[in-house]
Design a protein around this motif. Structure first.
Motif, PDB file in Angstrom:
ATOM      1  N   PRO A 282       2.333   5.675  -7.646  1.00 17.40           N
ATOM      2  CA  PRO A 282       2.079   5.905  -9.077  1.00 17.40           C
ATOM      3  C   PRO A 282       1.070   7.013  -9.333  1.00 17.40           C
ATOM      4  O   PRO A 282       1.110   7.644 -10.391  1.00 17.40           O
ATOM      5  N   ALA A 283       0.175   7.274  -8.379  1.00 19.30           N
ATOM      6  CA  ALA A 283      -0.791   8.351  -8.575  1.00 19.30           C
ATOM      7  C   ALA A 283      -0.109   9.716  -8.592  1.00 19.30           C
ATOM      8  O   ALA A 283      -0.627  10.674  -9.170  1.00 19.30           O
ATOM      9  N   ARG A 284       1.059   9.802  -7.979  1.00 14.98           N
ATOM     10  CA  ARG A 284       1.809  11.057  -7.960  1.00 14.98           C
ATOM     11  C   ARG A 284       2.903  11.099  -9.021  1.00 14.98           C
ATOM     12  O   ARG A 284       3.110  12.124  -9.661  1.00 14.98           O
ATOM     13  N   SER A 285       3.601   9.977  -9.230  1.00 15.72           N
ATOM     14  CA  SER A 285       4.769  10.027 -10.107  1.00 15.72           C
ATOM     15  C   SER A 285       4.804   8.900 -11.129  1.00 15.72           C
ATOM     16  O   SER A 285       5.847   8.644 -11.733  1.00 15.72           O
ATOM     17  N   ARG A 291      -2.151   4.682 -16.365  1.00 15.20           N
ATOM     18  CA  ARG A 291      -1.473   3.843 -15.364  1.00 15.20           C
ATOM     19  C   ARG A 291      -2.095   2.450 -15.267  1.00 15.20           C
ATOM     20  O   ARG A 291      -1.842   1.719 -14.302  1.00 15.20           O
ATOM     21  N   ARG A 292      -2.882   2.076 -16.264  1.00 12.27           N
ATOM     22  CA  ARG A 292      -3.560   0.774 -16.203  1.00 12.27           C
ATOM     23  C   ARG A 292      -2.592  -0.399 -16.183  1.00 12.27           C
ATOM     24  O   ARG A 292      -2.913  -1.466 -15.646  1.00 12.27           O
ATOM     25  N   TRP A 293      -1.421  -0.227 -16.770  1.00  8.81           N
ATOM     26  CA  TRP A 293      -0.505  -1.357 -16.930  1.00  8.81           C
ATOM     27  C   TRP A 293       0.524  -1.421 -15.809  1.00  8.81           C
ATOM     28  O   TRP A 293       1.375  -2.313 -15.801  1.00  8.81           O
ATOM     29  N   CYS A 294       0.457  -0.508 -14.864  1.00  9.99           N
ATOM     30  CA  CYS A 294       1.436  -0.473 -13.771  1.00  9.99           C
ATOM     31  C   CYS A 294       1.099  -1.496 -12.688  1.00  9.99           C
ATOM     32  O   CYS A 294      -0.056  -1.848 -12.474  1.00  9.99           O
ATOM     33  N   VAL A 295       2.130  -1.942 -11.999  1.00  7.47           N
ATOM     34  CA  VAL A 295       1.968  -2.751 -10.789  1.00  7.47           C
ATOM     35  C   VAL A 295       2.141  -1.815  -9.593  1.00  7.47           C
ATOM     36  O   VAL A 295       3.184  -1.165  -9.467  1.00  7.47           O
ATOM     37  N   ASP A 296       1.133  -1.741  -8.758  1.00  6.36           N
ATOM     38  CA  ASP A 296       1.115  -0.796  -7.635  1.00  6.36           C
ATOM     39  C   ASP A 296       1.155  -1.560  -6.314  1.00  6.36           C
ATOM     40  O   ASP A 296       0.176  -2.193  -5.919  1.00  6.36           O
ATOM     41  N   ARG A 297       2.302  -1.493  -5.637  1.00  4.72           N
ATOM     42  CA  ARG A 297       2.430  -2.088  -4.306  1.00  4.72           C
ATOM     43  C   ARG A 297       2.811  -1.009  -3.284  1.00  4.72           C
ATOM     44  O   ARG A 297       3.391  -1.300  -2.237  1.00  4.72           O
ATOM     45  N   LEU A 327       8.326  -6.535  -2.949  1.00  6.62           N
ATOM     46  CA  LEU A 327       6.870  -6.683  -2.830  1.00  6.62           C
ATOM     47  C   LEU A 327       6.220  -6.931  -4.186  1.00  6.62           C
ATOM     48  O   LEU A 327       5.072  -7.363  -4.256  1.00  6.62           O
ATOM     49  N   ILE A 328       6.942  -6.651  -5.262  1.00  7.57           N
ATOM     50  CA  ILE A 328       6.446  -6.903  -6.613  1.00  7.57           C
ATOM     51  C   ILE A 328       6.989  -8.239  -7.094  1.00  7.57           C
ATOM     52  O   ILE A 328       8.200  -8.429  -7.210  1.00  7.57           O
ATOM     53  N   GLU A 329       6.105  -9.190  -7.327  1.00  6.90           N
ATOM     54  CA  GLU A 329       6.495 -10.514  -7.806  1.00  6.90           C
ATOM     55  C   GLU A 329       6.504 -10.533  -9.334  1.00  6.90           C
ATOM     56  O   GLU A 329       5.809  -9.753  -9.989  1.00  6.90           O
ATOM     57  N   ALA A 330       7.282 -11.437  -9.901  1.00 13.86           N
ATOM     58  CA  ALA A 330       7.320 -11.571 -11.360  1.00 13.86           C
ATOM     59  C   ALA A 330       5.936 -11.887 -11.917  1.00 13.86           C
ATOM     60  O   ALA A 330       5.556 -11.403 -12.993  1.00 13.86           O
TER      61      ALA A 330
END
Length: 346
Positions: A282-285, A291-297, A327-330
């Protein structure tokens, strides 16, 4: 350095990357309002940005192959530009650029070059790592003596598009838009997990709206989600245009999506984006502005598939592996939804 009289921008695709070019156009226009700007862009992408004022657009139909290239070259026959900004390193774009006449041919630095890119340029942007894609594109003005100090989009949206969006739902309920499908299939999340989040949002008093294009992949994804939703969301899959989509982004409160074009379109109008990132950094794209609301795995994906943290793999590496988005859970997404919902609306 004297102001160039004519500049050709070559960035034909994709939707997200074309969105990132718009702030560069604004930077050039502010600095040199008299300069003639020509932008070679893809057919679909032109539907989003083709009405930017002060820009002469030339459509490249990449599906037409060599004939599409010849058409671009014929359109620009006899034109010579002070500068060509070759912002796409794909072989097709590099070949396309060979038929364009320009004194200065500015391209990517060595690390970001591929597919014979170095053979079609005579200058390069500064070599930097750790940049967002928008920043890299913005740096194409630096060899010309400028700096992209401000990021401004202002992509035109017609009154007709706004009127259509206003007809889709009333204003008295917060709206979660869900654009579930990326063109990169391995970036897509599971339908049941989308439905879990949408069920939660509905229970919290939000209206849920499914959006997407008319392709079979997007229709199948939408149908799989609909089958798992306890309350049917408003399904607008395949019913909008890019401009109507932009108008919906202006009216909603939050967008849930994997790394995709709609992510960057939404960001350009200031909509909060709950981005799903495991296959890409997410830091690149990710959404550039917030980006506070993103899930980053992404780091977890790097450790799982490469055996090392993301800080030790090349910047911009894609981890598009089967199962990476699992890797991203609900619950991860619901937590970000709640955080975004608690933030006061602008």
């Amino acid at each position: 350095m004297s102001a160039p009289a004519s500049i050709c921008l070559l960035r034909t695709s994709a939707i997200g990357d074309v969105t990132h070019v718009v702030p560069l156009v604004r930077t050039l226009q502010r600095a040199w309002p008299q300069a003639e700007l020509t932008w070679i862009v893809g057919k679909l992408e032109r539907k989003l940005v083709g009405d930017l004022p002060g820009v002469d657009f030339v459509t490249f139909d990449k599906g037409a192959g060599w004939a599409g290239m010849r058409e671009v070259h014929a359109t620009l026959k006899g034109r010579r530009f002070d500068a060509l900004l070759q912002m796409q390193v794909a072989l097709r774009s590099n070949l396309l650029s060979l038929g364009l006449k320009a004194e200065r041919r500015i391209g990517y630095d060595h690390a970001r070059s591929k597919d014979l890119h170095g053979l079609v340029i005579n200058e390069r942007i500064p070599a930097r790592s750790g940049e967002h894609v928008l920043q890299a594109i913005g740096s194409f003005c630096e060899p010309l003596g400028l700096k992209q100090a401000e990021v401004c989009w202002d992509i035109p949206i017609s009154e007709e598009a706004h009127a259509w969006a206003a007809q889709q739902w009333p204003d008295d309920q917060p709206v979660l838009l869900v654009s579930p499908t990326s063109s990169h299939a391995l970036r897509n999340w599971r339908p049941d997990r989308y439905a879990t989040v949408m069920n939660h949002a509905h229970a919290r008093g939000w209206r849920t709206v499914l959006i997407g294009g008319p392709s079979a992949m997007e229709r199948n994804m939408a149908d799989a989600i609909l089958a798992r939703c306890r309350q049917p969301p408003l399904d607008l899959t395949g019913k909008d245009t890019l401009k109507k989509l932009m108008a919906m982004f202006c009216r909603a409160q939050l967008l849930l999506t994997p790394d995709s074009g709609p992510m960057h379109m939404a960001n350009s109008v200031g909509l909060k984006v709950l981005g799903l990132h495991a296959a890409s950094n997410p830091a690149r794209s990710g959404p550039y502005s917030d980006r506070r609301w993103c899930v980053d795995r992404y780091d977890a994906a790097s450790r799982k598939y490469f055996g090392k943290p993301a800080s030790e793999i090349p910047w911009g590496s894609k981890i598009e592996k089967p199962g990476v988005m699992d890797l991203i859970e609900a619950e991860d997404v619901i937590e970000r939804f709640e955080a975004a919902a608690a933030e006061p609306q602008k």
